[in-house]
Design a protein around this motif. Structure first.
Motif, PDB file in Angstrom:
ATOM      1  N   THR A 107       0.809  -1.225   0.000  1.00 53.30           N
ATOM      2  CA  THR A 107       0.000   0.000   0.000  1.00 53.30           C
ATOM      3  C   THR A 107       0.840   1.273   0.000  1.00 53.30           C
ATOM      4  N   LEU A 108       2.082   1.165   0.443  1.00 53.36           N
ATOM      5  CA  LEU A 108       2.948   2.344   0.480  1.00 53.36           C
ATOM      6  C   LEU A 108       3.886   2.355  -0.733  1.00 53.36           C
ATOM      7  N   GLU A 109       4.056   3.530  -1.293  1.00 52.43           N
ATOM      8  CA  GLU A 109       4.990   3.695  -2.417  1.00 52.43           C
ATOM      9  C   GLU A 109       6.307   4.197  -1.863  1.00 52.43           C
ATOM     10  N   TRP A 128      11.345   7.045  14.793  1.00 56.60           N
ATOM     11  CA  TRP A 128      12.763   7.444  14.778  1.00 56.60           C
ATOM     12  C   TRP A 128      13.284   7.469  13.343  1.00 56.60           C
ATOM     13  N   LEU A 129      12.907   6.482  12.519  1.00 57.96           N
ATOM     14  CA  LEU A 129      13.327   6.455  11.120  1.00 57.96           C
ATOM     15  C   LEU A 129      12.743   7.626  10.342  1.00 57.96           C
ATOM     16  N   ILE A 130      11.488   7.972  10.673  1.00 54.11           N
ATOM     17  CA  ILE A 130      10.887   9.151  10.026  1.00 54.11           C
ATOM     18  C   ILE A 130      11.635  10.415  10.444  1.00 54.11           C
ATOM     19  N   HIS A 131      11.991  10.479  11.734  1.00 57.89           N
ATOM     20  CA  HIS A 131      12.677  11.664  12.255  1.00 57.89           C
ATOM     21  C   HIS A 131      14.044  11.856  11.595  1.00 57.89           C
ATOM     22  N   ILE A 132      14.786  10.758  11.391  1.00 59.55           N
ATOM     23  CA  ILE A 132      16.115  10.877  10.769  1.00 59.55           C
ATOM     24  C   ILE A 132      16.031  10.767   9.247  1.00 59.55           C
ATOM     25  N   GLN A 133      14.768  10.740   8.738  1.00 63.90           N
ATOM     26  CA  GLN A 133      14.499  10.771   7.300  1.00 63.90           C
ATOM     27  C   GLN A 133      15.047   9.557   6.559  1.00 63.90           C
ATOM     28  N   LYS A 134      15.056   8.409   7.227  1.00 59.70           N
ATOM     29  CA  LYS A 134      15.374   7.163   6.551  1.00 59.70           C
ATOM     30  C   LYS A 134      14.147   6.587   5.864  1.00 59.70           C
ATOM     31  N   ILE A 177       7.629   8.913   5.124  1.00 58.07           N
ATOM     32  CA  ILE A 177       6.163   8.785   5.165  1.00 58.07           C
ATOM     33  C   ILE A 177       5.645   9.714   6.261  1.00 58.07           C
ATOM     34  N   PRO A 178       4.372  10.159   6.133  1.00 59.15           N
ATOM     35  CA  PRO A 178       3.807  11.009   7.192  1.00 59.15           C
ATOM     36  C   PRO A 178       3.722  10.239   8.510  1.00 59.15           C
ATOM     37  N   SER A 179       3.989  10.911   9.612  1.00 57.49           N
ATOM     38  CA  SER A 179       3.970  10.243  10.926  1.00 57.49           C
ATOM     39  C   SER A 179       2.579   9.735  11.281  1.00 57.49           C
ATOM     40  N   ARG A 180       1.522  10.334  10.663  1.00 54.14           N
ATOM     41  CA  ARG A 180       0.164   9.860  10.980  1.00 54.14           C
ATOM     42  C   ARG A 180      -0.060   8.435  10.472  1.00 54.14           C
ATOM     43  N   TYR A 181       0.763   7.979   9.525  1.00 53.66           N
ATOM     44  CA  TYR A 181       0.644   6.607   9.043  1.00 53.66           C
ATOM     45  C   TYR A 181       0.966   5.597  10.154  1.00 53.66           C
ATOM     46  N   VAL A 182       1.788   6.050  11.105  1.00 51.50           N
ATOM     47  CA  VAL A 182       2.144   5.163  12.212  1.00 51.50           C
ATOM     48  C   VAL A 182       0.912   4.832  13.049  1.00 51.50           C
ATOM     49  N   LEU A 183       0.012   5.819  13.220  1.00 54.76           N
ATOM     50  CA  LEU A 183      -1.230   5.587  13.967  1.00 54.76           C
ATOM     51  C   LEU A 183      -2.090   4.556  13.255  1.00 54.76           C
ATOM     52  N   VAL A 184      -2.143   4.660  11.922  1.00 59.16           N
ATOM     53  CA  VAL A 184      -2.909   3.686  11.140  1.00 59.16           C
ATOM     54  C   VAL A 184      -2.312   2.289  11.315  1.00 59.16           C
ATOM     55  N   ALA A 185      -0.984   2.228  11.291  1.00 59.09           N
ATOM     56  CA  ALA A 185      -0.316   0.938  11.479  1.00 59.09           C
ATOM     57  C   ALA A 185      -0.598   0.368  12.865  1.00 59.09           C
ATOM     58  N   LEU A 186      -0.660   1.254  13.871  1.00 51.49           N
ATOM     59  CA  LEU A 186      -0.946   0.821  15.237  1.00 51.49           C
ATOM     60  C   LEU A 186      -2.344   0.219  15.329  1.00 51.49           C
ATOM     61  N   LEU A 242      -4.361   4.049   3.098  1.00 55.25           N
ATOM     62  CA  LEU A 242      -2.933   4.163   2.837  1.00 55.25           C
ATOM     63  C   LEU A 242      -2.647   4.287   1.335  1.00 55.25           C
ATOM     64  N   ARG A 243      -3.366   3.517   0.548  1.00 54.54           N
ATOM     65  CA  ARG A 243      -3.088   3.461  -0.889  1.00 54.54           C
ATOM     66  C   ARG A 243      -3.528   4.722  -1.602  1.00 54.54           C
ATOM     67  N   THR A 244      -4.682   5.253  -1.210  1.00 52.34           N
ATOM     68  CA  THR A 244      -5.238   6.406  -1.930  1.00 52.34           C
ATOM     69  C   THR A 244      -4.791   7.732  -1.358  1.00 52.34           C
ATOM     70  N   GLY A 245      -4.160   7.710  -0.171  1.00 48.59           N
ATOM     71  CA  GLY A 245      -3.645   8.955   0.403  1.00 48.59           C
ATOM     72  C   GLY A 245      -4.708   9.864   0.974  1.00 48.59           C
ATOM     73  N   HIS A 246      -5.810   9.311   1.455  1.00 44.90           N
ATOM     74  CA  HIS A 246      -6.879  10.129   2.037  1.00 44.90           C
ATOM     75  C   HIS A 246      -6.653  10.432   3.514  1.00 44.90           C
ATOM     76  N   LEU A 247      -5.522  10.018   4.052  1.00 43.55           N
ATOM     77  CA  LEU A 247      -5.302  10.183   5.487  1.00 43.55           C
ATOM     78  C   LEU A 247      -5.044  11.621   5.905  1.00 43.55           C
ATOM     79  N   ASP A 248      -4.832  12.503   4.940  1.00 48.98           N
ATOM     80  CA  ASP A 248      -4.587  13.904   5.330  1.00 48.98           C
ATOM     81  C   ASP A 248      -5.868  14.610   5.761  1.00 48.98           C
ATOM     82  N   GLY A 249      -7.026  14.001   5.468  1.00 45.69           N
ATOM     83  CA  GLY A 249      -8.306  14.554   5.929  1.00 45.69           C
ATOM     84  C   GLY A 249      -8.768  15.768   5.158  1.00 45.69           C
ATOM     85  N   SER A 250      -8.173  16.038   4.004  1.00 40.34           N
ATOM     86  CA  SER A 250      -8.533  17.253   3.257  1.00 40.34           C
ATOM     87  C   SER A 250      -9.889  17.129   2.571  1.00 40.34           C
TER      88      SER A 250
END
Length: 503
Positions: free
Chosen positions: A34-36, A121-127, A130-139, A215-223
């Motif tokens: 689902t993630l590119e 941590w990987l998002i923070h060091i830019q490894k 992906i948006p950090s909100r994706y982590v909540l979805v994964a949780l 995740l696939r369509t990118g609707h998680l930004d809530g716009s």
């Protein structure tokens, strides 16, 4: 020991397959399809999954060992206490629920917490970009996967423990000569298993698909507010349908079980006419039919046993009366008079049955009295009369020899005390008033009336009117005033009715 090794291997295999399927299968499906992401980012996330998997196992393994430790003791230690084996038996039955709690507890948090921390941590060091909100979805996805894994493990563990339960029951029989039993305790209700199991089965694909689509369509930004309104409506309806369907399925299973349980409770109370209704057309129809056939067989056997017991009591009484032709039928007549008095006193049906049997056996102790004394035609000497006075206690002693030990318990008081007097001058215990057992006071009246109206070698029997007058005069001294009064009153009523009819 081989049984225990097979059992633990099966548990670990189930767990390994479930964990790999949940973490690498469903988790990998969400992440890698689902993630590119770039190949390097995928490798970083794969490393996070592997590390989280080891963290989960490291946290969960000690809990698993603690849960099965009592069970291992049943096969590796010499259990010397039945109570300890009973606790192991209970632990076996609780293991599916403990497994469920373990997976929703240390299993889930052992995976989710390090995965969240490492991914952020990987998002923070830019490894990983992906948006950090994706982590909540994964949780949330991990929680959903853990719930499904817990449900599957619950049922797999339920199947795995069954041969071990049989083995522990066998150990109990061989070692302690006792049966292990839950004694009807419900450790995990059908309602909870079916309702939550069916709900998860219905809700899991919906939620999994919804998360993957977001995740696939990118609707998680809530716009897109209209999209989320539509998606929320669909989700609520789908989950509501899943919950309602689970509720209906649960009721469909629960109702026939409850119906059979109620009929069983009635049978336990002694109602052998409590047949189950044929309200169900599925496999429960076979259970209902089987229950009713079993109940019919029990009823037929009960009636046969009752006839045999009645015949047994009547035969004992007839054998006793056959020793003396002048008292033939005495026990049967005393039983009939005693039941008449008990009926007038409004005794319950089961009390009347016990009273009748007590009366049939009231003179059973005379089996031990010598013929020279029992059949003597003249007046008894004091020594001979003392021998006669031993028969109530001797009768009780004889009946106590019958097995099982409590088989004759209801009849012993009446047999022992039917020669006690209300004024305390009777035998063998000189009991007074209501100290005398109920059946003893009733049988005393019936026995005296039949003795007075029966012929003896040394005297002619009294006429019934004279015997009734003696009973009336002896109320409160020799006989219980209430029961003697009932018998006397009933006799006068019957006499009056006969006179009126003749007139």
């Amino acid at each position: 020991m081989s049984m225990y090794r097979t059992f633990t291997r099966r548990l670990m295999l189930n767990y390994f397959i479930g964990s790999i399927t949940a973490v690498m299968g469903v988790g990998g499906l969400l992440v890698f399809t689902t993630l590119e992401l770039s190949q390097r980012e995928y490798l970083w996330l794969a490393g996070v999954l592997v590390i989280s998997l080891f963290s989960m196992i490291g946290l969960e393994w000690p809990i698993f060992q603690k849960q099965i430790l009592p069970i291992r003791r049943a096969f590796t230690e010499d259990i010397k206490d039945f109570h300890q084996l009973q606790n192991i038996y209970m632990r076996l039955h609780r293991l599916p629920e403990l497994t469920l709690k373990r997976i929703l507890g240390p299993h889930y948090f052992g995976l989710a917490i390090p995965a969240v921390i490492l991914t952020l941590w990987l998002i923070h060091i830019q490894k990983v970009l992906i948006p950090s909100r994706y982590v909540l979805v994964a949780l949330l996805g991990a929680l959903l996967v853990a719930a499904m894994h817990a449900m599957i493990e619950f049922f797999l563990t339920s199947y795995a423990i069954r041969p071990v339960i049989e083995e522990v029951r066998k150990i109990s029989k061989e070692k302690f000569k006792k049966e292990l039993s839950l004694e009807g305790k419900v450790l995990t209700s059908i309602r909870r298993k079916f309702r939550w199991g069916a709900f998860l089965i219905g809700a899991f694909p919906i939620l999994l698909y919804g998360l993957a689509v977001q995740l696939r369509t990118g609707h998680l930004d809530g716009s897109d507010g209209s999209y989320w309104q539509w998606a929320g409506y669909i989700l609520v309806v789908a989950l509501g349908f899943a919950f309602f369907g689970a509720w209906l399925l649960t009721k469909d299973v629960e109702i026939p079980i409850q119906h059979l349980y109620e009929r069983m409770a009635e049978v336990k109370e002694g109602n052998l006419n409590a047949q189950a209704s044929e309200l169900f057309s599925d496999e429960f129809s076979k259970l209902v039919s089987g229950f009713n056939h079993m109940l019919s067989s029990i009823k037929a056997q009960h009636e046969l046993n009752s006839q045999l017991i009645e015949s047994y009591f009547a035969t004992l009484a007839a054998a006793l009366d056959a020793r003396d032709p002048y008292t033939a039928g005495h026990s049967l007549r005393v039983a009939e008079y005693a039941v008449q008095i008990g009926t007038l006193a409004k005794l319950k049906r089961d009390q009347l049955d016990a009273l009748r049997k007590s009366a049939l056996l009231h003179d059973i102790g005379k089996i031990g009295t010598r013929d020279a004394v029992l059949l003597k035609e003249g007046k008894l000497t004091e020594e001979e009369f003392n021998q006669i006075k031993e028969h109530p206690a001797l009768g009780e002693s004889i009946l106590r020899q019958i097995e099982p030990a409590n088989a004759m318990a209801l009849f012993l008081p009446g047999v022992r005390s039917h020669h006690e007097r209300y004024d305390g001058k009777g035998y063998p215990d000189q009991l007074k008033g209501e100290e005398i057992p109920l059946f003893g006071r009733i049988i005393a009246v019936a026995d005296a009336f039949d003795a007075m109206t029966s012929n003896r070698p040394y005297r002619k029997g009294l006429d019934k009117d004279q015997a009734i007058r003696i009973l009336e005069e002896g109320r409160g001294t020799q006989w219980d005033p209430y029961f003697a009064g009932l018998f006397v009153e009933q006799y006068y009523k019957q006499s009056k009715n006969i006179t009126n009819f003749a007139g």
